[in-house]
Design an enzyme around this catalytic site. Structure first.
Site, PDB file in Angstrom:
ATOM      1  N   TYR A 101       0.410   0.804  -6.168  1.00 52.32           N
ATOM      2  CA  TYR A 101       0.084  -0.395  -5.416  1.00 52.32           C
ATOM      3  C   TYR A 101       0.378  -1.588  -6.307  1.00 52.32           C
ATOM      4  CZ  TYR A 101      -2.727  -4.287  -3.752  1.00 52.32           C
ATOM      5  OH  TYR A 101      -3.128  -5.536  -3.334  1.00 52.32           O
ATOM      6  N   GLU A 189       2.175  -8.074  -1.031  1.00 51.79           N
ATOM      7  CA  GLU A 189       1.678  -6.754  -1.399  1.00 51.79           C
ATOM      8  C   GLU A 189       2.721  -5.671  -1.118  1.00 51.79           C
ATOM      9  OE1 GLU A 189      -2.543  -5.833  -0.150  1.00 51.79           O
ATOM     10  OE2 GLU A 189      -1.433  -4.417   1.076  1.00 51.79           O
TER      11      GLU A 189
END
Ligand code: GDP
Ligand code: MN
Length: 380
Positions: A101, A189
């Site tokens: 991530y 993101e």
């Protein structure tokens, strides 16, 4: 404005971020053409504003025409958490061994942007943040200097990223930070950032939220606005100039002023109901705006009842009431029950004027919300 995955990936690719080859498709034939030009295997991914598409059946892998056709038929037109899927992204499938991530957002508490890396990618990062916050490495960035190389390296190191890909992941993080800043994003993101068996790093998903107030200086992103709307209702809200967020419940909510609308949402929840939306029609309540607001909530099939919570300030309660009355004149019969509660300047006069044959008028906010929750089927 929240970009769709395919839009965010365009922005990413332009900035040199490694993204899989992909083509947007709106029909089964287009999916097959896209898959053929990309080459199997491909991932077929629903382009709607919901997270967790994979688990909800909105992402399928296909290794042949037959599988691609099946994936297209099952995903196109499907209802994904209240959104109808009209477009899919057909993408070269990534054969990954690990999922990371990486993200950048504004840390309001610290008053600085924060860049984040976690080796627990691929899953819901909010639950990682809650259950094991130490699994997310964070670097605060001083906007006067931008992100230093050592900071990107340190975040990657702290997250325990494999050495073989550390430098590539650090450069993805740097690119993401620069994009976040240059494109006036509030969030950027990549989840997951996939690592392949050959130590390649690929942005398999992309999230980018842009500050609406900065769109004037992001003309290419502003052009994406119409396509970025989550669905017809959100597009309609843009057109009417309303602040609108669609939610999962069945109690439609209209108010003037964000705080008032939030309060109404909270009360609906408090009395066991489920809000269908946040809709702030802004200052005043001219007949046209009221009519547009009613059009919005009535066009949402999930809505079973509507609560109108209005405050007469600069626009007096009697004017607001006249606005509501003239808006409902357009209907022979209201398609769903509407409860109105007025407060503020000239609220009493307003309530006397309101057309009580067509509407339920309540004196208190609590009463209005409770009534509306009952009309929507009672506490859940
Ligand atoms: P989200 O769940 O809506 O955030 O959608 P993502 O794009 O993050 O995909 C969710 C999951 O689908 C990923 O974590 C992968 O496990 C899987 N997935 C997505 N794309 C691919 C792909 O190209 N190859 C493979 N093998 N899995 C994929
Ligand atoms: Mn994702």
């Amino acid at each position: 404005m929240r970009l769709h995955e395919y839009q965010a990936k365009e922005v990413f690719a332009e900035a040199g971020m490694p993204t899989p080859e992909s083509v947007l498709a709106e029909s089964t034939d287009e999916v097959l053409d896209a898959a053929e030009s990309i080459g199997y295997p491909v991932a077929v991914k629903a382009q709607v504003h919901v997270g967790g598409r994979g688990k909800a059946g909105g992402i399928e892998l296909a290794e042949s025409d037959e599988e691609a056709r099946e994936a297209a038929d099952s995903i196109l037109g499907m209802d994904l958490k209240g959104y109808t899927v009209e477009r899919v992204l057909v993408e070269q499938a990534v054969d990954f061994v690990d999922e990371l991530y990486v993200g950048v957002t504004m840390d309001r508490g610290a008053g600085e942007p924060v860049a984040m890396v976690s080796s627990e990618g691929g899953v819901d990062i909010e639950s990682v943040a809650e259950e094991s916050p130490e699994a997310i490495a964070r670097e605060h960035v001083d906007p006067a200097f931008g992100m230093h190389h050592y900071q990107a390296n340190r975040a990657v190191y702290d997250a325990g990223v494999d050495r073989a890909v550390a430098s590539d992941v650090a450069s993805v993080l740097t690119t993401l930070f620069d994009l976040w800043e240059d494109r006036d994003a509030s969030e950027a993101e990549i989840n997951p950032l996939m690592i392949t068996g050959d130590d390649e790093v690929v942005a398999a998903d992309a999230v980018m939220n842009i500050d609406d107030d900065a769109l004037f200086r992001q003309p290419d992103l502003a052009e994406m606005e119409e396509a970025a709307a989550g669905d017809d209702l959100e597009a309609k809200a843009n057109e009417y100039g309303f602040d609108y967020v669609r939610l999962d419940g069945n109690v439609g909510i209209i108010g003037n002023g964000a705080g008032l609308v939030m309060t109404t949402l909270d009360l609906v929840d408090y009395y066991g109901g489920e809000p269908a939306n946040f809709l702030d029609i802004g200052g005043g309540a001219k007949a046209e705006r009221v009519a547009n607001a009613l059009d919005m909530v009535f066009s949402d099939d999930n809505v079973d009842s509507v609560v109108f919570n209005l405050f007469g300030g600069i626009t007096r309660g009697d004017e607001v009431a006249r606005g509501i009355n003239s808006a409902i004149e357009e209907f022979d019969e209201l398609p769903k029950p509407v409860v109105v509660r007025l407060a503020g300047t000239n609220a009493e006069e307003g309530m006397e004027i309101l057309n009580a044959d067509a509407l339920d008028v309540e004196q208190t906010l609590e009463g209005a919300v409770q009534r509306s929750v009952e009309q929507a089927g009672g506490a859940q």
